[in-house]
Write a protein that holds these residues in place. Structure first.
Motif, mmCIF file in Angstrom:
data_model
loop_
_atom_site.group_PDB
_atom_site.id
_atom_site.type_symbol
_atom_site.label_atom_id
_atom_site.label_comp_id
_atom_site.label_asym_id
_atom_site.label_seq_id
_atom_site.Cartn_x
_atom_site.Cartn_y
_atom_site.Cartn_z
ATOM 1 N N PHE A 202 -4.843 0.367 11.028
ATOM 2 C CA PHE A 202 -6.235 1.271 10.476
ATOM 3 C C PHE A 202 -6.120 2.584 11.289
ATOM 4 N N GLU A 203 -6.107 2.517 12.633
ATOM 5 C CA GLU A 203 -6.183 3.672 13.224
ATOM 6 C C GLU A 203 -4.939 4.550 13.103
ATOM 7 N N PRO B 72 1.446 7.226 16.178
ATOM 8 C CA PRO B 72 1.973 8.595 15.917
ATOM 9 C C PRO B 72 1.649 9.596 17.074
ATOM 10 N N ALA B 73 1.263 8.942 18.185
ATOM 11 C CA ALA B 73 0.883 10.023 19.401
ATOM 12 C C ALA B 73 2.444 10.400 19.811
ATOM 13 N N ASP C 274 -4.540 8.197 10.864
ATOM 14 C CA ASP C 274 -3.522 9.022 11.803
ATOM 15 C C ASP C 274 -3.695 9.142 13.196
ATOM 16 N N ARG C 275 -4.276 8.183 13.612
ATOM 17 C CA ARG C 275 -4.754 8.302 15.267
ATOM 18 C C ARG C 275 -4.105 7.534 15.930
ATOM 19 N N PRO C 276 -3.874 7.726 17.164
ATOM 20 C CA PRO C 276 -3.043 6.749 18.068
ATOM 21 C C PRO C 276 -3.780 5.431 18.341
ATOM 22 N N GLY C 277 -2.872 4.428 18.544
ATOM 23 C CA GLY C 277 -3.441 3.003 18.738
ATOM 24 C C GLY C 277 -4.401 2.871 19.977
ATOM 25 N N ALA D 254 0.886 -1.173 0.080
ATOM 26 C CA ALA D 254 0.052 0.031 -0.143
ATOM 27 C C ALA D 254 0.947 1.219 0.003
ATOM 28 N N ARG D 255 0.494 2.036 -0.780
ATOM 29 C CA ARG D 255 1.181 3.437 -0.994
ATOM 30 C C ARG D 255 0.481 4.448 -0.375
ATOM 31 N N THR D 256 -1.072 4.399 -0.418
ATOM 32 C CA THR D 256 -1.929 5.374 -0.029
ATOM 33 C C THR D 256 -2.579 5.085 1.110
ATOM 34 N N LYS D 257 -3.397 5.920 1.900
ATOM 35 C CA LYS D 257 -4.273 5.616 2.984
ATOM 36 C C LYS D 257 -5.499 4.789 2.549
ATOM 37 N N GLY D 258 -6.111 5.331 1.389
ATOM 38 C CA GLY D 258 -7.163 4.360 0.741
ATOM 39 C C GLY D 258 -6.665 2.839 0.375
#
Length: 196
Positions: free
Chosen positions: A140-141, A189-190, A146-149, A23-27
């Protein structure tokens, strides 16, 4: 990443991770994660939910009661969001590249070993593919949204919790898991929050 074993379950997880690594994109990543998540049956989800329940029940009160909804949100809430977005076709419009492709690749490279490093033999029917489920919803998160685990608001012992401030995520345990190689925290990412 190429498969490295003849164990069928390990091989399936390694092959899935190899697909995720493409995968290269978020989608693209969201779509691939959803396809993997769709493979889980109702029985699998009951096994995962039962294991989650037992893990939370082992925690001391009143922390157990405070953290229970956050663990449920972290695992089952993320699963429902992932499949809902997939079924609504939302990933097709997510053409932005992964925020940190190197981190995403390192994560999927770590996952197969993370699925097999635990001794789950004491839990009848619980298999490494069930642990893989946790890694899927966390990916996924962390890499699609781009949210924390761990969900915002999740409490930790000592009265600290995951926070969101001005679009930044702060976690009291982010940097405390460095010695645990299969921990989500090492890829989250947190940012580490300042402790008083």
């Amino acid at each position: 990443m190429s498969p490295t074993t003849s164990d069928p379950e390990r091989l399936r997880i390694e092959e899935a991770c190899s697909r995720l690594a493409s995968a290269r994109t978020k989608g693209e990543l969201g779509t691939l994660l959803a396809r993997e998540a769709e493979r889980y049956t109702l029985v699998d989800l009951q096994m995962i939910g039962g294991r989650l329940y037992r893990e939370v029940e082992a925690l001391p009160p009143p922390y157990r009661e405070a953290v229970r909804p956050f663990f449920t949100e972290q695992v089952l809430g993320a699963y429902h969001r992932l499949l809902s977005m997939h079924r609504a076709g939302k990933f097709a419009a997510m053409t932005a590249p992964l925020t940190d492709p190197g981190q995403a690749l390192a994560y999927v490279a770590m996952v197969p070993e993370g699925c097999f490093c635990w001794d789950d033999s004491g839990v009848a029917g619980y298999e490494p593919r069930h642990r893989f489920f946790y890694y899927l919803v966390a990916a996924f998160e962390m890499f699609v949204l781009d949210r924390p685990g761990h969900p915002v608001g999740m409490p930790f012992p000592g009265g600290f919790s995951v926070e969101e401030r001005s679009g930044r995520f702060l976690c009291p345990v982010r940097d405390r898991e460095k010695d645990v190689p299969h921990s989500l925290c090492n890829f989250c990412p947190a940012e580490q929050s300042e402790m008083p």
